[in-house]
Design a protein around this motif. Structure first.
Motif, PDB file in Angstrom:
ATOM      1  N   GLU A  71      -5.224   4.438   5.361  1.00 18.48           N
ATOM      2  CA  GLU A  71      -4.470   5.615   4.933  1.00 18.48           C
ATOM      3  C   GLU A  71      -2.987   5.269   4.807  1.00 18.48           C
ATOM      4  O   GLU A  71      -2.412   4.635   5.681  1.00 18.48           O
ATOM      5  N   ILE A  72      -2.415   5.673   3.699  1.00 13.37           N
ATOM      6  CA  ILE A  72      -1.005   5.401   3.417  1.00 13.37           C
ATOM      7  C   ILE A  72      -0.350   6.689   2.948  1.00 13.37           C
ATOM      8  O   ILE A  72      -0.886   7.379   2.071  1.00 13.37           O
ATOM      9  N   GLU A  73       0.787   6.998   3.502  1.00 14.65           N
ATOM     10  CA  GLU A  73       1.553   8.163   3.048  1.00 14.65           C
ATOM     11  C   GLU A  73       3.011   7.771   2.929  1.00 14.65           C
ATOM     12  O   GLU A  73       3.557   7.089   3.800  1.00 14.65           O
ATOM     13  N   LYS A  74       3.635   8.194   1.821  1.00 13.11           N
ATOM     14  CA  LYS A  74       5.039   7.835   1.594  1.00 13.11           C
ATOM     15  C   LYS A  74       5.736   8.940   0.818  1.00 13.11           C
ATOM     16  O   LYS A  74       5.170   9.496  -0.126  1.00 13.11           O
ATOM     17  N   ILE A  75       6.957   9.244   1.224  1.00 17.99           N
ATOM     18  CA  ILE A  75       7.819  10.175   0.484  1.00 17.99           C
ATOM     19  C   ILE A  75       8.888   9.355  -0.231  1.00 17.99           C
ATOM     20  O   ILE A  75       9.543   8.505   0.375  1.00 17.99           O
ATOM     21  N   VAL A  76       9.038   9.603  -1.523  1.00 14.11           N
ATOM     22  CA  VAL A  76       9.968   8.829  -2.346  1.00 14.11           C
ATOM     23  C   VAL A  76      11.010   9.763  -2.955  1.00 14.11           C
ATOM     24  O   VAL A  76      10.655  10.773  -3.589  1.00 14.11           O
ATOM     25  N   GLU A  77      12.272   9.456  -2.753  1.00 12.78           N
ATOM     26  CA  GLU A  77      13.370  10.209  -3.349  1.00 12.78           C
ATOM     27  C   GLU A  77      13.620   9.704  -4.769  1.00 12.78           C
ATOM     28  O   GLU A  77      13.701   8.485  -4.997  1.00 12.78           O
ATOM     29  N   VAL A  78      13.727  10.623  -5.721  1.00 11.58           N
ATOM     30  CA  VAL A  78      13.998  10.263  -7.120  1.00 11.58           C
ATOM     31  C   VAL A  78      15.090  11.207  -7.650  1.00 11.58           C
ATOM     32  O   VAL A  78      14.781  12.254  -8.241  1.00 11.58           O
ATOM     33  N   PRO A  79      16.338  10.877  -7.451  1.00 12.18           N
ATOM     34  CA  PRO A  79      17.445  11.746  -7.872  1.00 12.18           C
ATOM     35  C   PRO A  79      17.389  12.065  -9.367  1.00 12.18           C
ATOM     36  O   PRO A  79      16.984  11.238 -10.192  1.00 12.18           O
ATOM     37  N   GLU A  80      17.756  13.285  -9.699  1.00 17.13           N
ATOM     38  CA  GLU A  80      17.843  13.755 -11.081  1.00 17.13           C
ATOM     39  C   GLU A  80      16.493  13.763 -11.798  1.00 17.13           C
ATOM     40  O   GLU A  80      16.422  13.644 -13.021  1.00 17.13           O
ATOM     41  N   MET A  81      15.422  13.904 -11.018  1.00 18.57           N
ATOM     42  CA  MET A  81      14.073  14.056 -11.599  1.00 18.57           C
ATOM     43  C   MET A  81      13.533  15.409 -11.161  1.00 18.57           C
ATOM     44  O   MET A  81      13.343  15.656  -9.967  1.00 18.57           O
ATOM     45  N   ASN A  82      13.296  16.292 -12.118  1.00 14.75           N
ATOM     46  CA  ASN A  82      12.828  17.618 -11.732  1.00 14.75           C
ATOM     47  C   ASN A  82      11.313  17.636 -11.507  1.00 14.75           C
ATOM     48  O   ASN A  82      10.594  16.686 -11.821  1.00 14.75           O
ATOM     49  N   TYR A 140       8.891  13.060  -4.415  1.00 17.50           N
ATOM     50  CA  TYR A 140       7.443  13.234  -4.433  1.00 17.50           C
ATOM     51  C   TYR A 140       6.838  12.525  -3.220  1.00 17.50           C
ATOM     52  O   TYR A 140       7.468  11.667  -2.588  1.00 17.50           O
ATOM     53  N   ARG A 141       5.616  12.891  -2.914  1.00 23.77           N
ATOM     54  CA  ARG A 141       4.883  12.265  -1.810  1.00 23.77           C
ATOM     55  C   ARG A 141       3.509  11.867  -2.310  1.00 23.77           C
ATOM     56  O   ARG A 141       2.842  12.624  -3.015  1.00 23.77           O
ATOM     57  N   TYR A 142       3.105  10.648  -1.976  1.00 28.26           N
ATOM     58  CA  TYR A 142       1.724  10.278  -2.263  1.00 28.26           C
ATOM     59  C   TYR A 142       0.993   9.968  -0.961  1.00 28.26           C
ATOM     60  O   TYR A 142       1.557   9.414  -0.014  1.00 28.26           O
ATOM     61  N   THR A 143      -0.275  10.383  -0.927  1.00 27.46           N
ATOM     62  CA  THR A 143      -1.146  10.145   0.227  1.00 27.46           C
ATOM     63  C   THR A 143      -2.411   9.474  -0.292  1.00 27.46           C
ATOM     64  O   THR A 143      -3.105  10.026  -1.146  1.00 27.46           O
ATOM     65  N   ILE A 144      -2.683   8.289   0.220  1.00 25.76           N
ATOM     66  CA  ILE A 144      -3.818   7.495  -0.253  1.00 25.76           C
ATOM     67  C   ILE A 144      -4.789   7.271   0.900  1.00 25.76           C
ATOM     68  O   ILE A 144      -4.395   6.878   1.999  1.00 25.76           O
ATOM     69  N   THR A 145      -6.062   7.542   0.638  1.00 26.86           N
ATOM     70  CA  THR A 145      -7.134   7.209   1.576  1.00 26.86           C
ATOM     71  C   THR A 145      -8.131   6.329   0.823  1.00 26.86           C
ATOM     72  O   THR A 145      -8.635   6.722  -0.226  1.00 26.86           O
ATOM     73  N   ILE A 146      -8.402   5.142   1.366  1.00 29.54           N
ATOM     74  CA  ILE A 146      -9.253   4.180   0.665  1.00 29.54           C
ATOM     75  C   ILE A 146     -10.198   3.520   1.646  1.00 29.54           C
ATOM     76  O   ILE A 146      -9.862   3.313   2.813  1.00 29.54           O
ATOM     77  N   GLU A 147     -11.403   3.230   1.169  1.00 29.50           N
ATOM     78  CA  GLU A 147     -12.362   2.523   2.010  1.00 29.50           C
ATOM     79  C   GLU A 147     -11.785   1.168   2.415  1.00 29.50           C
ATOM     80  O   GLU A 147     -10.970   0.601   1.700  1.00 29.50           O
ATOM     81  N   PRO A 148     -12.222   0.641   3.555  1.00 29.58           N
ATOM     82  CA  PRO A 148     -11.574  -0.556   4.107  1.00 29.58           C
ATOM     83  C   PRO A 148     -11.667  -1.778   3.215  1.00 29.58           C
ATOM     84  O   PRO A 148     -12.639  -1.962   2.482  1.00 29.58           O
ATOM     85  N   PHE A 149     -10.630  -2.585   3.291  1.00 33.46           N
ATOM     86  CA  PHE A 149     -10.596  -3.882   2.626  1.00 33.46           C
ATOM     87  C   PHE A 149     -11.216  -4.886   3.588  1.00 33.46           C
ATOM     88  O   PHE A 149     -10.630  -5.244   4.605  1.00 33.46           O
ATOM     89  N   ILE A 150     -12.459  -5.321   3.292  1.00 38.20           N
ATOM     90  CA  ILE A 150     -13.224  -6.168   4.206  1.00 38.20           C
ATOM     91  C   ILE A 150     -13.354  -7.573   3.633  1.00 38.20           C
ATOM     92  O   ILE A 150     -13.729  -7.760   2.480  1.00 38.20           O
ATOM     93  N   GLU A 151     -13.022  -8.552   4.461  1.00 36.72           N
ATOM     94  CA  GLU A 151     -13.188  -9.961   4.102  1.00 36.72           C
ATOM     95  C   GLU A 151     -14.132 -10.598   5.116  1.00 36.72           C
ATOM     96  O   GLU A 151     -13.910 -10.501   6.322  1.00 36.72           O
ATOM     97  N   LEU A 152     -15.183 -11.247   4.640  1.00 36.76           N
ATOM     98  CA  LEU A 152     -16.169 -11.892   5.497  1.00 36.76           C
ATOM     99  C   LEU A 152     -15.973 -13.405   5.448  1.00 36.76           C
ATOM    100  O   LEU A 152     -15.880 -13.990   4.369  1.00 36.76           O
ATOM    101  N   LYS A 153     -15.928 -14.024   6.629  1.00 34.50           N
ATOM    102  CA  LYS A 153     -15.655 -15.453   6.696  1.00 34.50           C
ATOM    103  C   LYS A 153     -16.474 -16.088   7.816  1.00 34.50           C
ATOM    104  O   LYS A 153     -17.101 -15.394   8.618  1.00 34.50           O
ATOM    105  N   LYS A 154     -16.461 -17.411   7.876  1.00 37.66           N
ATOM    106  CA  LYS A 154     -17.077 -18.123   8.994  1.00 37.66           C
ATOM    107  C   LYS A 154     -16.313 -19.423   9.232  1.00 37.66           C
ATOM    108  O   LYS A 154     -15.629 -19.931   8.350  1.00 37.66           O
TER     109      LYS A 154
END
Length: 227
Positions: free
Chosen positions: A31-42, A101-115
């Motif tokens: 899960e990732i959430e971020k608020i981004v300031e963008v001056p002069e953007m309505n 603006y704010r974006y909120t991302i929920t994504i299934e896990p990034f899985i790497e399998l190794k040995k």
């Protein structure tokens, strides 16, 4: 060989790292959430940019967008992100106001399998073989799959490629209980060193698909309606 201090730290690491589960449990979603300031953007400009993001980054924006409300300034979409040959479900919510603006991302896990091969554990009883510890990364966090670690029989008459797993699953015929227990004990003695080494020298990759998608989102949201 590890000194006593390093052995103690390695054991602590072993206790703190859960056995690896290949199922994509809800609590491993990233899960990732971020608020981004963008001056002069309505708000209207940012809302339009949010729609453009989904249109430009997914095959069908109509299928991806689950909810859009210009009055509240919210767009929610669900789609698929490629992860090698696998797919991961992703949900992206974008909320817009004047100048931010704010974006909120929920994504299934990034899985790497190794040995990794334990070169000094090359026998189970009288059977010669190669021992492999299975491990992986879930969203970048190291996890050890001890139950699916195994020894593979090599180069012997009627035994070539068969495996005995730490969990007890057995393809190698004729192994005694003592041979199995001694091999498992050897793995137990070695696995803390493997964890210690992987903590110092990790082998995981970046989640490049998600990184690129976020980069595209932020680029799209920064576009001004200048014409």
């Amino acid at each position: 060989m590890l000194d006593k201090t390093n052995k103690f730290l390695a054991v602590i690491l072993l206790i703190s790292i859960p056995l690896f589960s290949f199922c994509q449990e809800e609590n491993t979603n990233k899960e990732i959430e971020k608020i981004v300031e963008v001056p002069e953007m309505n708000k209207a400009n940012l809302y339009s940019n949010a729609l453009s993001f989904f249109a430009n980054n997914f095959k069908s924006a109509n299928d991806v967008i689950q909810m859009k409300d210009e009055t509240s300034g919210k767009v929610i979409g669900k789609g698929i992100v490629k992860n090698g040959n696998a797919n991961r479900n992703i949900k992206i919510a974008i909320d817009v106001k004047d100048n931010k603006y704010r974006y909120t991302i929920t994504i299934e896990p990034f899985i790497e399998l190794k040995k990794v091969e334990l070169e000094d554990i090359n026998k189970i009883g009288s059977v010669k073989g190669k021992t492999f510890i299975r491990y992986g990364y879930v969203n970048g966090a190291l996890t050890i799959d001890k139950d699916n670690s195994y020894i593979e029989c090599i180069g012997q008459f009627s035994c070539n490629g068969e495996k005995y797993y730490y969990s007890g699953k057995n393809e190698i015929l004729g192994l005694s209980k003592k041979a199995k227990e001694e091999w498992q004990q050897s793995v137990d003695n070695k696995i803390s060193e493997v964890i210690n080494e992987l903590e110092i020298n990790p082998t995981n990759k970046e989640d490049s698909e998600l990184i690129n998608l976020i980069k595209n989102l932020e680029n799209e949201m920064s576009k001004k309606d200048d014409w």
